[in-house]
Write a protein that holds these residues in place. Structure first.
Motif, PDB file in Angstrom:
ATOM      1  N   HIS A 122       0.814  -1.226   0.000  1.00 49.77           N
ATOM      2  CA  HIS A 122       0.000   0.000   0.000  1.00 49.77           C
ATOM      3  C   HIS A 122       0.841   1.266   0.000  1.00 49.77           C
ATOM      4  O   HIS A 122       0.358   2.331  -0.346  1.00 49.77           O
ATOM      5  N   GLN A 128      -2.110   3.538  -5.012  1.00 43.90           N
ATOM      6  CA  GLN A 128      -3.472   4.081  -4.974  1.00 43.90           C
ATOM      7  C   GLN A 128      -3.360   5.579  -4.783  1.00 43.90           C
ATOM      8  O   GLN A 128      -2.267   6.125  -4.807  1.00 43.90           O
ATOM      9  N   SER A 130      -3.908   7.514  -2.048  1.00 38.05           N
ATOM     10  CA  SER A 130      -3.169   7.895  -0.839  1.00 38.05           C
ATOM     11  C   SER A 130      -2.877   6.654  -0.013  1.00 38.05           C
ATOM     12  O   SER A 130      -3.668   5.713   0.005  1.00 38.05           O
ATOM     13  N   PRO A 132      -2.499   4.304   3.359  1.00 35.29           N
ATOM     14  CA  PRO A 132      -3.348   4.221   4.555  1.00 35.29           C
ATOM     15  C   PRO A 132      -2.741   4.965   5.742  1.00 35.29           C
ATOM     16  O   PRO A 132      -1.521   5.064   5.848  1.00 35.29           O
ATOM     17  N   HIS A 271     -10.041   2.768   9.315  1.00 40.46           N
ATOM     18  CA  HIS A 271      -9.218   2.752   8.104  1.00 40.46           C
ATOM     19  C   HIS A 271      -9.009   1.284   7.746  1.00 40.46           C
ATOM     20  O   HIS A 271      -8.434   0.522   8.535  1.00 40.46           O
ATOM     21  N   ALA A 273      -7.905  -1.699   4.855  1.00 38.36           N
ATOM     22  CA  ALA A 273      -7.177  -1.998   3.611  1.00 38.36           C
ATOM     23  C   ALA A 273      -7.359  -3.475   3.249  1.00 38.36           C
ATOM     24  O   ALA A 273      -7.707  -4.285   4.120  1.00 38.36           O
ATOM     25  N   LYS A 298     -12.875   4.476   5.790  1.00 34.06           N
ATOM     26  CA  LYS A 298     -12.037   4.814   4.627  1.00 34.06           C
ATOM     27  C   LYS A 298     -11.364   3.532   4.158  1.00 34.06           C
ATOM     28  O   LYS A 298     -10.718   2.850   4.951  1.00 34.06           O
ATOM     29  N   TYR A 300      -8.850   1.311   1.502  1.00 34.67           N
ATOM     30  CA  TYR A 300      -7.644   1.437   0.675  1.00 34.67           C
ATOM     31  C   TYR A 300      -7.531   0.174  -0.166  1.00 34.67           C
ATOM     32  O   TYR A 300      -7.389  -0.931   0.371  1.00 34.67           O
TER      33      TYR A 300
END
Ligand code: KG4
Ligand code: ZN
Length: 343
Positions: A122, A128, A130, A132, A271, A273, A298, A300
């Motif tokens: 990540h 991507q 932004s 994480p 958050h 992912a 959010k 990711y």
């Protein structure tokens, strides 16, 4: 004065992809992957053949990565390689090559944990929009592993839940095999599912306490269902392929998402992912986006090329370790570890 960014060569050979990547700072200059078609014939990875293919591919793949990145071998600061977990015969090829090259170039080596690397992919600059924010939860789903990991930093990661039997990717691949699809079947189920109804067939979901997963019951449920339906109609699978794929995919994704939601509730972390080969699955990606819209989490989701096995993720993990001084010089005794511990 601008400080020079470290150049790390990453090498990945844990299963059936031979890969080399060149990283400068957080930027990938080249990420070359040679996949092995030879296993399709056998319906799964044959360790002996994987090892042989790695031996054939490793030199051309590293050469191609260096050429593409326009980086001369003499400019490399360190070599990161997958030490484990993975198949012994496959790992040995990457580890031996990395050791020999590090010795020849007189530069340090950085042993990398394959599953941690999936997560740290990540942080590749173009993975991507932004990277994480810490702490985040990562659902790591591959052919060999299924884990929910709490990631507090690049160096502090705790496994909150894991599979007690099959991995999610294995569930996809075994289901695909039962449907007569070639290996690896996960991406093919994804493709066929696009034209199917996810609620057309119902399969049992496991009742496992806490954040652990189980997929072996689902495998048996699919096996018996197909057996019973084929008694009534020999062509059942051919006639219902899209609906079967959609229903199987829906069941696997529901199992994954419900545990991930539970982990977010338990920890209060919003958050989220995903990582590993199965994170390429379109339904899983969509389910995450829907959850994000509804519950203000959010999510990711990395680019496809950084989901399945690749050396870019090994290189970025190597960079984090390099910054911490976690390198090995004069690496005569370092060896591959198929069951490398999560430390
Ligand atoms: O991370 P990975 O490339 O290798 C391992 O470390 O295992 O993951 C490979 C797994 C395979 O089981 C493959 O079927 C699955 O990822 N996979 C998918 C998709 N793309 C790859 N499963 C479902 N949908 C996909 N689109
Ligand atoms: Zn992997």
């Amino acid at each position: 004065m601008k400080t020079k960014q470290a150049i790390v060569l990453g090498i990945e050979s844990s299963c059936d992809d031979t890969s080399a990547a060149v990283l400068c700072g957080n930027k990938i200059l080249a990420n070359v992957v040679a996949s092995q078609d030879v296993h399709v014939l056998y319906g799964g990875v044959v360790p002996e053949l994987a090892s042989r293919s790695h031996q054939e591919n490793i030199v051309p793949v590293v050469q191609a990565a260096l050429k593409k990145s326009k980086i001369d071998a003499s400019s490399i600061d360190a070599i990161a390689f997958t030490q484990g977990p993975g198949l012994m015969g496959s790992l040995v090829v990457g580890v031996s090559f990395a050791k020999a090259l590090a010795l020849a170039l007189d530069i340090p080596l950085i042993p990398v944990h394959h599953m941690k690397a999936h997560i740290l992919a990540h942080f590749i600059e173009d993975a991507q929009n932004s990277a994480p924010e810490f702490p985040f939860l990562c659902l790591t789903v591959s052919g060999g592993h299924t884990q929910i990991v709490q990631v507090n930093s690049a160096h502090e990661m705790t496994i909150l839940g894991k599979t007690i039997d099959d991995a999610a990717g294995e569930a996809f691949d075994k289901a695909a095999k039962m449907l007569g699809l070639p290996y690896p079947g996960g991406p093919l189920i994804d493709q066929h599912a696009k034209n199917g109804n996810p609620l057309a067939h119902t399969f049992s979901k496991p009742k496992i306490a806490g954040l652990d997963f189980s997929f072996s019951g689902l495998k048996t449920s699919i096996l018996y269902y197909l057996r019973d339906q084929k008694i009534k109609d020999q062509d059942f699978i051919e006639k219902n392929l899209a609906d079967l794929c959609a229903s199987i995919q829906y069941t696997i994704v529901s199992i994954l998402i419900s545990k991930l939601k539970q982990a977010s509730k338990d920890t209060g972390i919003k958050h989220i992912a995903i990582a590993g080969g199965v994170s390429a699955n379109s339904e899983l990606r969509q389910a995450l986006l829907t959850w994000a819209d509804k519950d203000a989490v959010k999510v990711y989701i990395p680019k496809f090329e950084y989901c399945t096995d690749n050396a870019a993720m090994i290189a970025i993990t190597g960079k984090f370790l390099f910054e911490e001084g976690k390198t090995i010089k004069g690496s005569a005794t370092i060896s591959a570890d198929p069951r490398l511990a999560w430390k």
